[in-house]
Design an enzyme around this catalytic site. Structure first.
Site, PDB file in Angstrom:
ATOM      1  N   LYS A 193      -1.054  17.371   3.968  1.00 27.12           N
ATOM      2  CA  LYS A 193       0.333  17.909   4.063  1.00 27.12           C
ATOM      3  C   LYS A 193       0.515  19.613   3.828  1.00 27.12           C
ATOM      4  CE  LYS A 193       1.771  13.783   1.263  1.00 27.12           C
ATOM      5  NZ  LYS A 193       2.811  13.788   0.002  1.00 27.12           N
ATOM      6  N   GLN A 252       5.225  14.185  -6.082  1.00 24.70           N
ATOM      7  CA  GLN A 252       3.439  12.870  -5.969  1.00 24.70           C
ATOM      8  C   GLN A 252       3.503  11.936  -6.284  1.00 24.70           C
ATOM      9  OE1 GLN A 252       2.473  13.018  -2.390  1.00 24.70           O
ATOM     10  NE2 GLN A 252       0.792  11.534  -2.642  1.00 24.70           N
ATOM     11  N   ASP A 299      11.366  12.471   1.394  1.00 22.38           N
ATOM     12  CA  ASP A 299      10.581  11.433   0.718  1.00 22.38           C
ATOM     13  C   ASP A 299      11.924  10.495   1.370  1.00 22.38           C
ATOM     14  OD1 ASP A 299       7.708  10.840   0.565  1.00 22.38           O
ATOM     15  OD2 ASP A 299       7.982  11.732  -1.749  1.00 22.38           O
TER      16      ASP A 299
HETATM   17  N1  GUN Z   1       2.628   8.246  -2.723  1.00 26.76           N
HETATM   18  C1  GUN Z   1       2.075   7.994  -1.833  1.00 26.76           C
HETATM   19  N2  GUN Z   1       2.876   7.884  -0.510  1.00 26.76           N
HETATM   20  C2  GUN Z   1       3.841   8.689  -1.301  1.00 26.76           C
HETATM   21  C3  GUN Z   1       5.034   9.216  -0.396  1.00 26.76           C
HETATM   22  O1  GUN Z   1       5.467   8.515   0.692  1.00 26.76           O
HETATM   23  N3  GUN Z   1       5.688   9.781  -0.869  1.00 26.76           N
HETATM   24  C4  GUN Z   1       5.086  10.314  -2.126  1.00 26.76           C
HETATM   25  N4  GUN Z   1       6.266  11.263  -2.995  1.00 26.76           N
HETATM   26  N5  GUN Z   1       4.654   9.988  -2.999  1.00 26.76           N
HETATM   27  C5  GUN Z   1       3.242   9.394  -2.731  1.00 26.76           C
END
Ligand code: GUN
Length: 278
Positions: free
Chosen positions: A51, A95, A118
């Protein structure tokens, strides 16, 4: 047809970069994504570094704030509150999964809905469920874009989703409803899952069971979207038995190289949208 998530995501990232360059001609400001990463769970570390890399490539500033597994809930909540107030920060992402001592619900509720890239905050979830404007979770948003790269008009199609999580299954259903699909959600208590899947024009597998969907679960001309990322020995596989299903269906996403890259591109797109809204 194999849906190439790498190519589709590259297109989207190029658009984001171009739009951002245009905006930044008139504003000195640039968007900034703050990611909180707790613990040393390897898949989370990998997602977050990806990311960060992709954000920088399109011109979004990115910072990763790392904490040890044993960090207290209060410390994380205080950090989120300070990021909420920080005018330099456009988007906040914590996360998941979180360590046991930290409540996911409290974390998600504390993030400012306007910085919730998100789309997990209840305000954004409610907006999506009501069909109003708001931030949409990145993975389902990416899935819709992949489906629409094959079939522009989804009206009247029967979409079947395996999985009812807040992250994927539920928002996926809302987005497909918005596209005028007839939607079925299957889960661990559903009966006759195989025959329900066979009725699908669009099948989204988001359940986390390696190779669950096999060729006798799908009808010819189905569009299959595989959200699963499962470790099988030393291999990463999806929820769909790719080699078995690919020759039977109209289109299918591979794992890796399907939904994953689109999720990240949609995160960047959500960050840009938050920046524009501000
Ligand atoms: N962990 C796995 N997928 C995601 C996501 O889309 N967002 C977040 N914050 N954590 C994750």
């Amino acid at each position: 047809m194999i849906i190439n998530g790498k190519i589709q995501s590259e297109k989207l990232r190029k658009q984001i970069k171009k739009e951002l360059l245009e905006i930044c001609k008139t504003t000195k400001d640039v968007p900034k994504l703050s990611v909180i990463l707790i613990g040393d769970y390897l898949p989370s570390q990998m997602y977050v570094s990806n990311k960060e890399k992709k954000a920088k490539e399109v011109g979004i500033k990115s910072e990763v704030i790392r904490y040890p597994e044993t960090i207290s809930e209060k410390e994380i909540l205080d950090k989120i509150k300070s990021l909420n107030k920080d005018s330099e920060v456009t988007g906040i992402l914590v996360q998941l999964p979180l360590p046991k001592q930290i409540s996911q619900k409290k974390i998600i509720n504390t993030i400012d809905p306007k910085k919730d890239v998100d789309g997990f905050n209840p305000l954004n979830v409610g907006n999506l469920a009501s069909g109003y404007e708001g931030i949409v979770p990145c993975t389902p948003l990416g899935c819709i874009k992949l489906i629409k790269s094959v079939e522009e008009n989804l009206t009247g199609l029967h979409a079947v989703i395996i999985g009812r999580s807040n992250l994927n299954g539920k928002p996926m259903a809302q987005l497909l409803l918005k596209e005028n699909c007839t939607v079925t959600i299957l889960h661990s208590k559903s009966r006759d899952i195989k025959n329900e899947c066979k009725r699908a024009d669009i099948l989204v597998a988001a359940v986390g069971i390696a190779n669950l969907v096999q060729s006798d679960w799908v009808k010819k001309d189905c569009i299959v979207i595989d959200v699963g990322i499962n470790k099988l020995g030393d291999q990463i596989v999806g929820d769909v038995k790719f080699d078995d299903v690919k020759s039977k269906v109209k289109a299918i996403t591979p794992v890796p190289g399907g939904v994953g890259p689109m999720t990240i591109a949609c995160l960047l797109s959500n960050t840009l949208e938050c920046f524009k809204a501000r």
